[in-house]
Design a protein around this motif. Structure first.
Motif, PDB file in Angstrom:
ATOM      1  N   ALA A   1       5.285   3.906   1.778  1.00  0.00           N
ATOM      2  CA  ALA A   1       4.794   2.597   1.372  1.00  0.00           C
ATOM      3  C   ALA A   1       4.911   1.646   2.550  1.00  0.00           C
ATOM      4  CB  ALA A   1       5.585   2.067   0.176  1.00  0.00           C
ATOM      5  N   ALA A   2       4.070   0.605   2.551  1.00  0.00           N
ATOM      6  CA  ALA A   2       4.076  -0.361   3.640  1.00  0.00           C
ATOM      7  C   ALA A   2       3.524  -1.689   3.127  1.00  0.00           C
ATOM      8  CB  ALA A   2       3.234   0.135   4.813  1.00  0.00           C
ATOM      9  N   PRO A   3       3.946  -2.811   3.737  1.00  0.00           N
ATOM     10  CA  PRO A   3       3.318  -4.095   3.392  1.00  0.00           C
ATOM     11  C   PRO A   3       1.838  -4.049   3.732  1.00  0.00           C
ATOM     12  CG  PRO A   3       5.340  -4.408   4.673  1.00  0.00           C
ATOM     13  CD  PRO A   3       5.015  -2.954   4.737  1.00  0.00           C
ATOM     14  N   ALA A   4       1.023  -4.596   2.857  1.00  0.00           N
ATOM     15  CA  ALA A   4      -0.424  -4.466   3.029  1.00  0.00           C
ATOM     16  C   ALA A   4      -1.104  -5.753   3.477  1.00  0.00           C
ATOM     17  CB  ALA A   4      -1.067  -3.993   1.723  1.00  0.00           C
TER      18      ALA A   4
ATOM     19  N   VAL B   1      -2.513   2.105  13.027  1.00  0.00           N
ATOM     20  CA  VAL B   1      -3.001   1.272  11.918  1.00  0.00           C
ATOM     21  C   VAL B   1      -1.955   0.280  11.424  1.00  0.00           C
ATOM     22  CG1 VAL B   1      -4.085   1.321   9.639  1.00  0.00           C
ATOM     23  CG2 VAL B   1      -4.446   3.230  11.211  1.00  0.00           C
ATOM     24  N   LEU B   2      -0.732   0.736  11.199  1.00  0.00           N
ATOM     25  CA  LEU B   2       0.288  -0.078  10.544  1.00  0.00           C
ATOM     26  C   LEU B   2       1.393  -0.454  11.523  1.00  0.00           C
ATOM     27  CD1 LEU B   2       0.629   2.038   7.289  1.00  0.00           C
ATOM     28  CD2 LEU B   2      -0.566  -0.149   7.507  1.00  0.00           C
ATOM     29  N   ALA B   3       2.006  -1.603  11.276  1.00  0.00           N
ATOM     30  CA  ALA B   3       3.112  -2.035  12.125  1.00  0.00           C
ATOM     31  C   ALA B   3       4.425  -1.404  11.687  1.00  0.00           C
ATOM     32  CB  ALA B   3       3.230  -3.557  12.113  1.00  0.00           C
ATOM     33  N   ARG B   4       4.643  -1.294  10.401  1.00  0.00           N
ATOM     34  CA  ARG B   4       5.889  -0.708   9.898  1.00  0.00           C
ATOM     35  C   ARG B   4       5.643  -0.138   8.506  1.00  0.00           C
ATOM     36  NH1 ARG B   4       8.925  -4.247   6.520  1.00  0.00           N
ATOM     37  NH2 ARG B   4       7.936  -6.286   6.252  1.00  0.00           N
ATOM     38  N   LEU B   5       6.468   0.822   8.151  1.00  0.00           N
ATOM     39  CA  LEU B   5       6.363   1.460   6.847  1.00  0.00           C
ATOM     40  C   LEU B   5       7.714   2.047   6.489  1.00  0.00           C
ATOM     41  CD1 LEU B   5       6.287   4.778   7.509  1.00  0.00           C
ATOM     42  CD2 LEU B   5       3.996   4.169   8.283  1.00  0.00           C
ATOM     43  N   GLU B   6       7.871   2.486   5.244  1.00  0.00           N
ATOM     44  CA  GLU B   6       9.090   3.160   4.820  1.00  0.00           C
ATOM     45  C   GLU B   6       8.722   4.400   4.011  1.00  0.00           C
ATOM     46  OE1 GLU B   6      10.801   1.226   0.823  1.00  0.00           O
ATOM     47  OE2 GLU B   6      10.757  -0.184   2.494  1.00  0.00           O
ATOM     48  N   ILE B   7       9.450   5.476   4.266  1.00  0.00           N
ATOM     49  CA  ILE B   7       9.159   6.743   3.621  1.00  0.00           C
ATOM     50  C   ILE B   7       9.885   6.799   2.281  1.00  0.00           C
ATOM     51  CG2 ILE B   7       9.389   9.247   3.792  1.00  0.00           C
ATOM     52  CD1 ILE B   7       9.211   8.936   6.813  1.00  0.00           C
TER      53      ILE B   7
ATOM     54  N   VAL C   1      12.590   4.440  15.405  1.00  0.00           N
ATOM     55  CA  VAL C   1      13.057   3.876  14.131  1.00  0.00           C
ATOM     56  C   VAL C   1      12.255   4.481  12.991  1.00  0.00           C
ATOM     57  CG1 VAL C   1      13.469   1.779  12.803  1.00  0.00           C
ATOM     58  CG2 VAL C   1      13.612   1.711  15.302  1.00  0.00           C
ATOM     59  N   ARG C   2      12.952   4.842  11.930  1.00  0.00           N
ATOM     60  CA  ARG C   2      12.279   5.326  10.724  1.00  0.00           C
ATOM     61  C   ARG C   2      13.056   4.832   9.520  1.00  0.00           C
ATOM     62  NH1 ARG C   2       8.434   5.503  11.117  1.00  0.00           N
ATOM     63  NH2 ARG C   2       7.938   7.282  12.477  1.00  0.00           N
TER      64      ARG C   2
ATOM     65  N   LEU D   1       0.860  -1.185   0.000  1.00  0.00           N
ATOM     66  CA  LEU D   1       0.000   0.000   0.000  1.00  0.00           C
ATOM     67  C   LEU D   1       0.895   1.233   0.000  1.00  0.00           C
ATOM     68  CD1 LEU D   1      -0.349   1.799   2.902  1.00  0.00           C
ATOM     69  CD2 LEU D   1      -1.228  -0.401   3.639  1.00  0.00           C
ATOM     70  N   ALA D   2       0.416   2.289  -0.589  1.00  0.00           N
ATOM     71  CA  ALA D   2       1.116   3.574  -0.585  1.00  0.00           C
ATOM     72  C   ALA D   2       0.119   4.655  -0.185  1.00  0.00           C
ATOM     73  CB  ALA D   2       1.721   3.880  -1.949  1.00  0.00           C
ATOM     74  N   LEU D   3       0.563   5.547   0.675  1.00  0.00           N
ATOM     75  CA  LEU D   3      -0.271   6.696   1.069  1.00  0.00           C
ATOM     76  C   LEU D   3       0.435   7.959   0.613  1.00  0.00           C
ATOM     77  CD1 LEU D   3      -2.329   7.326   4.218  1.00  0.00           C
ATOM     78  CD2 LEU D   3      -0.674   9.067   3.533  1.00  0.00           C
TER      79      LEU D   3
END
Length: 510
Positions: A99-102, A86-92, A284-285, A5-7
């Motif tokens: 984006a993040a695993p969906a 909402v999400l466990a992890r994401l990457e900018i 962490v980011r 997914l991408a936001l």
């Protein structure tokens, strides 16, 4: 195959600039519009437009220089809210887009539509009602789908990408070649045999071919970091100040780039970890890297993160607060195949610019493409030298000064090759004249420039004298002029010259 997914928050550089609503604003970088507000877009301003063109279309345009640090700092609270709720992890990917695993979050929340609704609700609670959310099988496709808030069904990513032009893949040289071969779309490129693409076009094209086929550009066997390239710095006592942390991040980024370059590898992501003092908590980011982020760009992002953490009180204060250890860790390592473009290909390399200039010169002549170099002189036409692109200026350089009478900045935007005639008159319609003592015969009231219409004068500066080559025996070789700056009520400002009692318009500001 995983789901991504991408936001996307539209016009994030404008949002981060915190300009009041209703003001036409453009965020610029390298002299071009990077993003603009809805009001500016309605007036005709577009992304990628040169700044002068944008200002001509919208004279009230407020111009803001891009600030990566401010964009990162403003994006961090939204990211932390979504990561917490909402999400466990994401990457900018960049500020304003992540984006993040969906698959895991979608199962938890009951499906991808429900996950998208949760994200929209949490973003709205954080003050960001306008967001685009896309789902697809790859990061590239999900980011593209987020622009129109589309959910691309599993296995249909290649079909979704097929109608787009190949230029969206971000490889200008490959785009040009494919168009010559009659393959203008991503779908046509995807139908080429895999082995032929790698053999004919090389590694970057092979990665783009995977993207076109709806696969991640990097092979699934890409090594993750084993800790070999991780760099870190400890702070004793713990550090809470932004400047020392930014300086340390720049030094760590330099060290990391040197190690990766020596090993001929590049990381798909860069993980920044801050270990807080006297606690077990870590911040962490993850940022999308892919060889695009320089050491200075990494430092800017770390500075933005630390600014947001300090502003929100995450770092703590006093003896129990601060960062005890800062760690940079690359992830998703793969072979380095040269400098890669940003997502959707936003930049051109110098070599590509040279090739484009050479093609235009071949079609229109050697002098069709020129570069401008500044030299000596007093007026704007005298200072600028136009040299054919690729040539070396062999003319004797003019001395730099002091050039008494040279016009100070700001410099005019348009300099006329042949200055058009002008008439500067007073309130009674009588021509304004300049005496030998540089006194005006009357206050200017109306300016008429041939081909540009008539406008009332609202302000002026000058006149300033220029006396050149007065020592020449022949009067025709000497030059005595005066310059004036004139502002009219239509918003235009002019640079005028008066010589032998005749007015001409040398240049136009804005």
């Amino acid at each position: 195959m995983g789901r991504v997914l991408a936001l996307w928050v539209p016009d994030w550089p404008v949002v981060a600039a915190s300009v009041p609503a209703g003001v036409p604003v453009a965020v610029v970088a390298a002299g071009a519009v990077l993003a603009c507000s809805d009001v500016a877009r309605t007036a005709g301003v577009r992304r990628g437009m040169r700044l002068r063109v944008a200002q001509a279309r919208c004279p009230q345009l407020k111009v803001v220089d891009r600030d990566i640090e401010a964009e990162t700092a403003a994006f961090e609270p939204l990211v932390r809210r979504l990561e917490s709720d909402v999400l466990a992890r994401l990457e900018i990917i960049r500020p304003g887009l992540f984006a993040a695993p969906a698959r895991g979050p979608a199962r938890y929340w009951g499906g991808e539509p429900q996950l998208a609704e949760r994200l929209r609700s949490a973003a709205a609670d954080s003050g960001h009602a306008r967001v685009g959310i896309g789902f697809a099988d790859t990061v590239f496709a999900a980011a593209l789908a987020a622009r129109t808030s589309r959910n691309i069904p599993e296995g249909q990513t290649a079909v979704f990408l097929a109608p787009y032009p190949v230029g969206i893949l971000g490889l200008p040289r490959l785009t040009e070649l494919l168009q010559r071969l009659g393959l203008p779309t991503v779908g046509a490129f995807a139908r080429l045999p895999v082995e032929r693409v790698a053999a004919r076009f090389g590694a970057p094209a092979a990665a783009a071919h995977r993207t076109a086929r709806g696969l991640e550009a990097r092979p699934l066997t890409a090594r993750t970091d084993t800790g070999q390239y991780t760099v870190e710095q400890a702070f004793d006592p713990p550090e809470t100040r932004i400047e020392p942390l930014t300086f340390a991040a720049k030094a760590l980024a330099d060290q990391l780039h040197e190690q990766l370059t020596g090993a001929a590898v590049v990381g798909a992501r860069l993980e920044v970890t801050a270990h807080l003092a006297h606690t077990e908590q870590t911040l962490v980011r993850a940022f999308r890297h892919e060889g695009r982020l320089s050491a200075l760009a990494v430092a800017d992002r770390v500075r933005g993160l630390v600014t947001a953490w300090a502003r929100d009180g995450v770092l703590g204060a006093g003896e129990s607060g601060g960062i005890a250890r800062l760690v940079l860790r690359p992830d998703g390592l793969g072979p380095a195949t040269g400098r890669q473009q940003g997502l959707f290909g936003e930049t051109l390399t110098p070599e590509e610019v040279e090739r484009a200039a050479a093609r235009v010169q071949a079609l229109l002549g050697h002098t069709a493409v020129t570069r401008v170099e500044l030299g000596g002189g007093r007026g704007p036409r005298e200072r600028a030298r136009r040299i054919p692109y690729g040539d070396h200026d062999t003319r004797r350089p003019l001395p730099e000064g002091p050039w008494p009478g040279r016009l100070p900045a700001p410099h005019p935007a348009t300099v006329f090759p042949l200055p058009p005639p002008a008439e500067l008159t007073d309130a009674h319609g009588v021509r304004v004249e300049v005496s030998a003592r540089l006194e005006l015969s009357a206050p200017p009231a109306v300016l008429l420039v041939d081909g540009h219409g008539r406008a009332p004068v609202v302000g002026w500066a000058g006149p300033w004298p220029v006396l050149e080559r007065w020592w020449e025996p022949e009067p025709a070789q000497a030059r005595r002029i005066a310059r004036m700056q004139i502002t009219c009520d239509d918003g235009r400002a002019w640079l005028l010259i008066v010589e032998h009692g005749r007015w001409t318009a040398e240049a136009l500001y804005g």
